[in-house]
Write a protein that holds these residues in place. Structure first.
Motif, mmCIF file in Angstrom:
data_model
loop_
_atom_site.group_PDB
_atom_site.id
_atom_site.type_symbol
_atom_site.label_atom_id
_atom_site.label_comp_id
_atom_site.label_asym_id
_atom_site.label_seq_id
_atom_site.Cartn_x
_atom_site.Cartn_y
_atom_site.Cartn_z
ATOM 1 N N HIS A 23 0.855 -1.185 0.000
ATOM 2 C CA HIS A 23 0.000 0.000 0.000
ATOM 3 C C HIS A 23 0.896 1.243 0.000
ATOM 4 O O HIS A 23 1.924 1.278 0.684
ATOM 5 C CB HIS A 23 -0.904 -0.008 1.238
ATOM 6 C CG HIS A 23 -1.911 1.090 1.234
ATOM 7 N ND1 HIS A 23 -1.602 2.379 1.629
ATOM 8 C CD2 HIS A 23 -3.212 1.095 0.866
ATOM 9 C CE1 HIS A 23 -2.674 3.131 1.511
ATOM 10 N NE2 HIS A 23 -3.661 2.377 1.063
ATOM 11 N N PRO A 24 0.546 2.296 -0.759
ATOM 12 C CA PRO A 24 1.403 3.486 -0.845
ATOM 13 C C PRO A 24 1.813 4.077 0.506
ATOM 14 O O PRO A 24 2.924 4.573 0.651
ATOM 15 C CB PRO A 24 0.551 4.476 -1.646
ATOM 16 C CG PRO A 24 -0.383 3.622 -2.441
ATOM 17 C CD PRO A 24 -0.637 2.397 -1.616
ATOM 18 N N ARG A 25 0.961 4.013 1.488
ATOM 19 C CA ARG A 25 1.302 4.595 2.797
ATOM 20 C C ARG A 25 2.248 3.714 3.613
ATOM 21 O O ARG A 25 2.858 4.177 4.564
ATOM 22 C CB ARG A 25 0.044 4.874 3.597
ATOM 23 C CG ARG A 25 -0.757 6.004 2.980
ATOM 24 C CD ARG A 25 -1.815 6.449 3.911
ATOM 25 N NE ARG A 25 -2.473 7.613 3.340
ATOM 26 C CZ ARG A 25 -3.359 8.320 3.990
ATOM 27 N NH1 ARG A 25 -3.688 7.987 5.212
ATOM 28 N NH2 ARG A 25 -3.913 9.354 3.424
#
Length: 144
Positions: A23-25
């Motif tokens: 996930h990007p975060r």
């Protein structure tokens, strides 16, 4: 020694954890693995193989790995208090039957799942059209 450390634990099924790590975060965070994962006492079945432990087991092992060696008062043991209570409750509910967290029972369950997956796979691979020895899907031996 580490004075301060921030740990982000992904508490999800093992298969989903890998997707969540991308996930990007979360993708920019450093990922670590336990040096020697303990044998899991987790009572739920999974197909991920050896080295997969529950979230609380992973956290307790991380505390052990980061803490001082030979510490008789290791806080990791405190982390597993409720986990151990739940495992004891499950053991009591099984009344002498094979416990779901033993290596033998996990292997037995794994074999059943593999067998079921093979059967389902065989169904999907069945050729189209009538089966051999039948006429348009009707068994010839049943004809009057």
């Amino acid at each position: 020694p580490l004075e301060e450390i921030t740990v982000v634990l992904i508490d999800s099924p093992w298969k989903r954890a890998q997707a969540l790590r991308r996930h990007p975060r979360l993708a920019g965070l450093r990922s670590v693995r336990l040096r020697e994962p303990p044998n899991s006492s987790f009572w739920r079945y999974h197909t991920e193989g050896a080295g997969c432990v529950s979230t609380i087991e992973a956290l307790a092992e991380l505390v052990r790995e980061l803490g001082p060696e030979n510490n008789p008062c290791n806080p990791a043991d405190d982390l597993l208090f409720f986990f151990a209570r739940q495992a004891a409750y499950i053991a009591a509910q099984h009344g002498g039957r094979e416990l779901p967290m033993t290596a033998e029972e996990k292997e037995r369950r794994s074999a059943r799942v593999r067998q079921k997956e093979r059967k389902e796979s065989a169904k999907r691979l069945r050729p189209l059209g009538p089966r051999p020895g039948t006429e348009q899907g009707k068994d010839k031996s049943c004809r009057q």
